[in-house]
Design a protein around this motif. Structure first.
Motif, mmCIF file in Angstrom:
data_model
loop_
_atom_site.group_PDB
_atom_site.id
_atom_site.type_symbol
_atom_site.label_atom_id
_atom_site.label_comp_id
_atom_site.label_asym_id
_atom_site.label_seq_id
_atom_site.Cartn_x
_atom_site.Cartn_y
_atom_site.Cartn_z
ATOM 1 N N ARG A 99 0.861 -1.191 0.000
ATOM 2 C CA ARG A 99 0.000 0.000 0.000
ATOM 3 C C ARG A 99 0.893 1.235 0.000
ATOM 4 N NH1 ARG A 99 -0.628 2.652 5.008
ATOM 5 N NH2 ARG A 99 0.214 1.529 6.815
ATOM 6 N N PRO A 100 0.356 2.361 -0.451
ATOM 7 C CA PRO A 100 1.119 3.605 -0.349
ATOM 8 C C PRO A 100 1.296 3.994 1.118
ATOM 9 C CG PRO A 100 -0.738 3.826 -1.870
ATOM 10 C CD PRO A 100 -0.942 2.550 -1.115
ATOM 11 N N MET A 101 2.392 4.701 1.413
ATOM 12 C CA MET A 101 2.633 5.122 2.786
ATOM 13 C C MET A 101 3.472 6.388 2.782
ATOM 14 S SD MET A 101 4.174 2.864 5.945
ATOM 15 C CE MET A 101 4.035 3.472 7.639
ATOM 16 N N THR A 102 3.173 7.284 3.724
ATOM 17 C CA THR A 102 3.945 8.509 3.898
ATOM 18 C C THR A 102 4.356 8.629 5.360
ATOM 19 O OG1 THR A 102 2.077 9.938 4.457
ATOM 20 C CG2 THR A 102 2.519 9.586 2.111
ATOM 21 N N VAL A 103 5.217 9.594 5.632
ATOM 22 C CA VAL A 103 5.620 9.838 7.019
ATOM 23 C C VAL A 103 4.397 10.127 7.886
ATOM 24 C CG1 VAL A 103 6.956 11.364 8.521
ATOM 25 C CG2 VAL A 103 7.917 10.640 6.339
ATOM 26 N N GLY A 104 3.400 10.775 7.324
ATOM 27 C CA GLY A 104 2.194 11.083 8.084
ATOM 28 C C GLY A 104 1.418 9.866 8.536
ATOM 29 N N ASP A 105 1.710 8.699 7.945
ATOM 30 C CA ASP A 105 1.015 7.462 8.329
ATOM 31 C C ASP A 105 1.704 6.732 9.474
ATOM 32 O OD1 ASP A 105 -0.896 7.743 6.238
ATOM 33 O OD2 ASP A 105 0.578 6.963 4.812
ATOM 34 N N LEU A 106 2.795 7.272 9.990
ATOM 35 C CA LEU A 106 3.574 6.542 10.991
ATOM 36 C C LEU A 106 2.910 6.511 12.370
ATOM 37 C CD1 LEU A 106 7.248 7.576 10.173
ATOM 38 C CD2 LEU A 106 6.251 5.292 10.011
ATOM 39 N N ALA A 107 2.139 7.514 12.708
ATOM 40 C CA ALA A 107 1.470 7.507 14.007
ATOM 41 C C ALA A 107 0.557 6.290 14.099
ATOM 42 C CB ALA A 107 0.680 8.795 14.202
#
Length: 305
Positions: A99-107
């Protein structure tokens, strides 16, 4: 440690780099000291024996491990020489095939790291919080081994992976959302940096802070330093000679800028590292740079600068 024909032989655990190769081969020597280098690969396997029981006379050591050892009162003397450093933002990766992932998804995400105390992990967490605003405590950290100091216990937001699990396979299987790798960064299709264009991001970080994040330094067994105080200066000089021999004439300042020597050059980086370690609950007590550098000054005097 042994003395042979007036020469002090020191059991030494260091990795072969361009700047240590001639020390390991014996091409660069000192009149009073020989580094008898041991073949330990990967080099991080030397850190726990050195930190816990001073298994070697001289050793490369991750800076986070050394700071923990200092805080727990282990008899080690740091030499103000950087043996390994790197820009870190390409070290956290995810599986783009899932899946796509960004730094904002780390929480709230699960992020693997070999050990919570690993220095690369410390730097990546510091960058995630300081640059991208993602607090360490908002991530569930999944580890695969303990720290190098037996006294240390991981914080409550750190979980050990089930026995037999491997970090890369867990990433491929989707059991963790992202992972931090060091020298073992995988080259597999779909495993890509979480931070877009990490090279550009690292340049921005370097331009702001003015140094390459320090990973490994050199340490000596304090008993050796006390019994043979002149050997500390000789060993420190050998490391500096190794770097001088590895300088690229086309860019003579590059290596020394990346791997600086002396407490003046290391004060700023160490202040940041200490603050990060304290914030990430890596240290059992507060440490200051003057306490760290006291050992350098005791045995190296003005040469420590």
């Amino acid at each position: 440690m042994k003395i042979d024909n007036g020469v002090l032989h020191l059991n030494t655990a260091i990795k072969k780099y361009p700047h240590t190769a001639k020390l390991m081969s014996g091409e660069i020597t000192a009149p009073d000291v020989r580094l008898d280098c041991l073949d330990i690969e990967p080099i991080h396997r030397a850190f726990a024996p050195m930190a816990r029981s001073q298994a070697y006379d001289v050793s490369e050591m991750a800076i986070a491990t050394y700071l923990q050892a200092k805080a727990y009162g282990k008899p080690l003397v740091i030499l103000p020489t950087v043996l390994a450093a790197r820009l870190q933002q390409g070290c956290i990766v995810y599986n783009a095939h899932r899946r796509p992932m960004t730094v904002g998804d780390l929480a709230g995400a699960k992020v693997g790291v070999r050990a919570y105390t690993q220095t690369t992990g410390m730097w990546v967490r510091a960058i995630l919080e300081g640059t991208y605003g993602v607090p360490t405590t908002k991530i569930e950290w999944i580890t695969f081994e303990g720290g190098h100091l037996q006294e240390y216990q991981d914080p409550s937001f750190v979980t050990r992976a089930p026995a037999g699990k491997e970090m890369l396979q867990m990433l491929l299987d989707g059991e963790i959302d992202a992972a931090i790798f060091g020298n073992d960064l995988p080259s597999i299709e779909g495993i890509v940096p979480l931070i877009p264009d990490p090279v550009a991001a690292d340049k921005i970080w370097y331009d702001k802070h003015g140094f390459v994040p320090v990973n490994h330094v050199a340490v000596m067994h304090r008993a050796v330093a006390e019994a043979h105080p002149d050997s500390v200066k000789s060993v420190y000089k050998l490391f500096r000679q190794g770097k001088a021999a590895a300088i690229n004439p086309a860019d003579p300042g590059a290596l020394l800028k990346r791997l600086p020597d002396g407490i003046d050059a290391l004060r700023g980086p160490l202040e940041m590292i200490l603050a990060c370690c304290e914030e990430q609950q890596l240290l059992p007590r507060k440490l200051g740079v003057d306490e760290i550098f006291a050992d350098c000054l005791e045995f190296l005097g003005d040469e420590a600068h």
